[in-house]
Design a protein around this motif. Sequence first.
Motif, PDB file in Angstrom:
ATOM      1  N   SER A 191      74.564  -7.348  16.104  1.00  0.00           N
ATOM      2  CA  SER A 191      73.329  -7.274  16.886  1.00  0.00           C
ATOM      3  C   SER A 191      73.639  -7.584  18.340  1.00  0.00           C
ATOM      4  N   PRO A 192      74.045  -6.592  19.124  1.00  0.00           N
ATOM      5  CA  PRO A 192      74.418  -6.829  20.525  1.00  0.00           C
ATOM      6  C   PRO A 192      73.206  -7.029  21.409  1.00  0.00           C
ATOM      7  N   ASP A 193      73.473  -7.477  22.603  1.00  0.00           N
ATOM      8  CA  ASP A 193      72.415  -7.738  23.575  1.00  0.00           C
ATOM      9  C   ASP A 193      72.872  -7.220  24.918  1.00  0.00           C
ATOM     10  N   ASN A 194      71.979  -7.159  25.880  1.00  0.00           N
ATOM     11  CA  ASN A 194      72.315  -6.865  27.262  1.00  0.00           C
ATOM     12  C   ASN A 194      72.326  -8.159  28.052  1.00  0.00           C
ATOM     13  N   TYR A 195      72.936  -8.128  29.226  1.00  0.00           N
ATOM     14  CA  TYR A 195      72.933  -9.309  30.090  1.00  0.00           C
ATOM     15  C   TYR A 195      71.478  -9.654  30.442  1.00  0.00           C
ATOM     16  N   GLY A 196      71.089 -10.896  30.211  1.00  0.00           N
ATOM     17  CA  GLY A 196      69.728 -11.323  30.486  1.00  0.00           C
ATOM     18  C   GLY A 196      68.730 -10.875  29.449  1.00  0.00           C
ATOM     19  N   SER A 197      69.228 -10.284  28.356  1.00  0.00           N
ATOM     20  CA  SER A 197      68.347  -9.774  27.285  1.00  0.00           C
ATOM     21  C   SER A 197      67.309  -8.800  27.831  1.00  0.00           C
ATOM     22  N   ILE A 198      67.711  -8.025  28.814  1.00  0.00           N
ATOM     23  CA  ILE A 198      66.810  -7.038  29.420  1.00  0.00           C
ATOM     24  C   ILE A 198      67.148  -5.662  28.864  1.00  0.00           C
ATOM     25  N   PHE A 199      66.134  -4.958  28.371  1.00  0.00           N
ATOM     26  CA  PHE A 199      66.310  -3.600  27.856  1.00  0.00           C
ATOM     27  C   PHE A 199      65.475  -2.653  28.710  1.00  0.00           C
ATOM     28  N   LYS A 200      66.024  -1.500  29.002  1.00  0.00           N
ATOM     29  CA  LYS A 200      65.389  -0.583  29.951  1.00  0.00           C
ATOM     30  C   LYS A 200      64.822   0.654  29.301  1.00  0.00           C
ATOM     31  N   GLY A 201      64.778   0.693  27.980  1.00  0.00           N
ATOM     32  CA  GLY A 201      64.133   1.809  27.302  1.00  0.00           C
ATOM     33  C   GLY A 201      64.923   3.090  27.398  1.00  0.00           C
ATOM     34  N   PRO A 202      64.237   4.213  27.737  1.00  0.00           N
ATOM     35  CA  PRO A 202      64.962   5.491  27.839  1.00  0.00           C
ATOM     36  C   PRO A 202      65.769   5.554  29.124  1.00  0.00           C
ATOM     37  N   VAL A 203      67.055   5.815  29.005  1.00  0.00           N
ATOM     38  CA  VAL A 203      67.930   5.906  30.175  1.00  0.00           C
ATOM     39  C   VAL A 203      68.808   7.140  30.034  1.00  0.00           C
ATOM     40  N   GLN A 204      69.093   7.790  31.141  1.00  0.00           N
ATOM     41  CA  GLN A 204      69.992   8.935  31.106  1.00  0.00           C
ATOM     42  C   GLN A 204      71.430   8.451  30.982  1.00  0.00           C
ATOM     43  N   ALA A 205      72.271   9.314  30.444  1.00  0.00           N
ATOM     44  CA  ALA A 205      73.643   8.919  30.121  1.00  0.00           C
ATOM     45  C   ALA A 205      74.369   8.383  31.347  1.00  0.00           C
ATOM     46  N   TRP A 206      74.263   9.060  32.485  1.00  0.00           N
ATOM     47  CA  TRP A 206      74.984   8.618  33.673  1.00  0.00           C
ATOM     48  C   TRP A 206      74.537   7.222  34.096  1.00  0.00           C
ATOM     49  N   PHE A 207      73.218   6.947  33.969  1.00  0.00           N
ATOM     50  CA  PHE A 207      72.698   5.632  34.352  1.00  0.00           C
ATOM     51  C   PHE A 207      73.127   4.566  33.344  1.00  0.00           C
ATOM     52  N   ALA A 208      73.084   4.919  32.072  1.00  0.00           N
ATOM     53  CA  ALA A 208      73.477   3.958  31.034  1.00  0.00           C
ATOM     54  C   ALA A 208      74.919   3.503  31.230  1.00  0.00           C
ATOM     55  N   LEU A 209      75.789   4.420  31.655  1.00  0.00           N
ATOM     56  CA  LEU A 209      77.188   4.057  31.902  1.00  0.00           C
ATOM     57  C   LEU A 209      77.308   3.192  33.147  1.00  0.00           C
ATOM     58  N   GLY A 210      76.754   3.646  34.254  1.00  0.00           N
ATOM     59  CA  GLY A 210      76.892   2.903  35.507  1.00  0.00           C
ATOM     60  C   GLY A 210      76.244   1.538  35.446  1.00  0.00           C
ATOM     61  N   ASP A 211      75.083   1.435  34.791  1.00  0.00           N
ATOM     62  CA  ASP A 211      74.369   0.173  34.698  1.00  0.00           C
ATOM     63  C   ASP A 211      74.866  -0.684  33.540  1.00  0.00           C
ATOM     64  N   SER A 212      75.889  -0.179  32.850  1.00  0.00           N
ATOM     65  CA  SER A 212      76.556  -0.922  31.773  1.00  0.00           C
ATOM     66  C   SER A 212      75.595  -1.358  30.681  1.00  0.00           C
ATOM     67  N   ARG A 213      74.750  -0.433  30.229  1.00  0.00           N
ATOM     68  CA  ARG A 213      73.852  -0.713  29.108  1.00  0.00           C
ATOM     69  C   ARG A 213      74.665  -0.786  27.819  1.00  0.00           C
ATOM     70  N   ASN A 214      74.555  -1.883  27.120  1.00  0.00           N
ATOM     71  CA  ASN A 214      75.371  -2.090  25.917  1.00  0.00           C
ATOM     72  C   ASN A 214      74.921  -1.238  24.729  1.00  0.00           C
ATOM     73  N   ILE A 215      73.625  -1.188  24.486  1.00  0.00           N
ATOM     74  CA  ILE A 215      73.123  -0.499  23.287  1.00  0.00           C
ATOM     75  C   ILE A 215      73.505   0.983  23.284  1.00  0.00           C
ATOM     76  N   PRO A 216      73.277   1.737  24.359  1.00  0.00           N
ATOM     77  CA  PRO A 216      73.686   3.152  24.343  1.00  0.00           C
ATOM     78  C   PRO A 216      75.185   3.329  24.106  1.00  0.00           C
ATOM     79  N   ALA A 217      76.017   2.467  24.725  1.00  0.00           N
ATOM     80  CA  ALA A 217      77.465   2.599  24.555  1.00  0.00           C
ATOM     81  C   ALA A 217      77.873   2.345  23.112  1.00  0.00           C
TER      82      ALA A 217
END
Length: 791
Positions: free
Chosen positions: A392-418
């Motif tokens: 059960s992974p988390d993001n830094y600060g336990s903040i989730f951003k909902g729908p994100v485009q692939a390029w943004f998910a990579l640059g913003d280092s979103r854990n769940i999409p990766a």
Amino acid sequence: MKLAERLKKMLKSRRAKILLCVTSLFALLIILFSIHIIYMNIYGNIYDGVDFSVSYEDRNGNLLQIFLTENDQYRIYKPLSAYPKDFIEALLMQEDKYFYSHFGVNPVAVIKAGWETYVKKSRRMGASTITMQTAKLKYGIYTKSIFGKLKQIRKALYLELCFSKDEILEAYLNLAPCGYNVEGFATASWYYFGKDISKLNLSENIMLCVLPQNPTKRSPNPKNTPSELIAARKVLFSSWVEKHPEDADKEIYMDMQLSVECNFHNEARHFTEMLLYEDKITGKETIKTTLNLPLQKKCEDIFDSYLNRNRNFGVRNAAILLVDWKKMEVVANIGAANYYDNDIQGKVNATISKRSPGSTLKPFIYAMALEQGLIHYRTMLKDIPTTFNEYSPDNYGSIFKGPVQAWFALGDSRNIPAIYLEQNLKERNLYDYMTSAGITGLKDRDHYGLSIVLGTADVTMMELAKLYCTIPNGGMQKEIRTIMQSAPKKEKRMLTPESAYIVRKMLEENVPPYQNKPLEIKDIPVAYKTGTSIGFKDAWSAGIFDRYVLIVWVGNFDGEGNNAFLGRQMAAPLFFNIAYSILSSTPKNELLPEPKMPEGVSEIEVCAISGGLPTECCEHTEKAYFIPGVSPIEKCKIHRKINIDTRTGYRTDETDKPYIKTAIREFWPSDLMALFEEAGLPRLPPPTYPPEDQRIDTGVRGYPPQITSLLGGTDYIYRPKDPKKNKVLLYAASDAESTELLWFDGSNFIGRAKPSQIIEWAITPGIHEITVTDQMGRADSITISVKETEY
């Protein structure tokens, strides 16, 4: 009488035999000695038994580091051809005018010196030729006695028989004592003047030439030039001017105090020590490395300034590695903040130390996802709380951003999409990629699981740099060179040119930590990724700009965590300080052109919201990089045109009535709708059909339900002694159009629920295929195993 004659004959015969034996033995010795001399002339090495310092220079010949020999001497080898002719001429003028004329010993000088020293006893006078001095240095002969002097002469004659004049002169040049523990004129040039001997002026040449006659008394230091050295230099200069009258105007310099450094350059200590321990030694000559000293100095200045400004945040140590990815050469490297600071374990070299890379490996997950057709540049991914099997992974600060485009998910280092992409990679995943790339020290695949996405598999900075160099090299992996003479190794394809290009474009969209980019380089893209290890022990920034790949690490070698060690906040600013400085100082005509888009990549219009192929309902579109025949082709599911009965507000299929209004609505999955609402950004839900008019409409393509409460492939426990615990919760995310979800265990009906509603299910031992379907016929299934236990 006859007996006496016979005895005489016998004695003569024995003498003859003895004489013959002695003559034969002597002849044999001469033959053997001659063979030895011939062998030495062909295969002999005048430096046998001589230990030279391991020394390193940068790509332009600047000395970086020199290490002591086993007998604690500094001794750099330099071939005779590399010494300036003026220096050789001055040396012969000082030491041995007739060097190329005599046979190793100058008889006239020997007789004269013997008469003055041992007969008249007026003064001690030397008669050593360069050959004799070389013999003394090579064999360690004590020459202050008659027997020592005779041995020196014998060894000098031996050297003349075995080696050429040039070989003997070269040996003297490299072995001559020049004060302190410095031997050889090339070494002395770096020690006293901080430059190569080829760059010395006449005054400096003459000073070195007179040192060996009495190095103890004549060796200068930064505060004092001995009078004996000045006097000896003036004498040699007088001889020089007789042959070179054009230099007479330089006499004034002979009376001046010398400006000397009396130390060796101490550059790139971690880098050169790394090479030393890796045994990358190619002979006795100074090793030419790939390092660029001006770039090294620039990086060090920025590095030191940055650390000083951030000490209040607990930043005491960091490291950088700068690689020219076109030539695959290390051009700058700082292995730690201070090699001599034991408080930070400064002798540890971060360049080759295994550390957790944090999220810096995510670009390679996205590259493989592009290759395997899971995403394109703007594919919409979900960044929502998700459980992957037992992880059960988390993001830094336990903040989730909902729908994100692939390029943004990579640059913003979103854990769940990766992690979602890593889980769905089929042909190969990140572990396979790292193994194929040659990352050392990896444990078994199961040791990491999906946590490998977040950096649980340690790498070195050198390994991370090699991985990142693959991206600008069009997916080809090449070995990084540190030595100029080393031959490039074989290349290996790790990524397709298409995926490497698109990932680089994704990373170029990553927003820098600050926006004050110099105007002269505002159009030059910088592609980078940050990473933070678990426990805030390592902050990383890795990226590509122009011809360089730069890796920055901030952390502590003792493993102590620091909440300030965030990749974007602590490592990225140093990364951009260095990148912008290098780009700003590079002439425009030397900057690389923008990389060409591979033929296998196209740009297409996609929906700006969903990333799907736009329909007539999509008001806004954007360009996206796309790999024809590979990238997913799916029309937008978010925007849909519906008819609304304005009298009731319900959705209808009627079209030609005056009270019918056509509208475009967004249809978001229920899990994203819940996240929007939680964030205080609720979306307008689309209207439903009237309660009495629910239907299955197979013509509508929306999002199928997705089971999120069960862990696929997981064993659940059934406790016969505790029935209350034999229940699990069933929940699924569903399309905004879904009004009801039906749950099944195989063909057995479990129950019905509204979207976002949780129901309980009583488990029984065995294998269960759990299916959820909505009223539109869209479904999702997952298989679990329930095992009975007596506890």
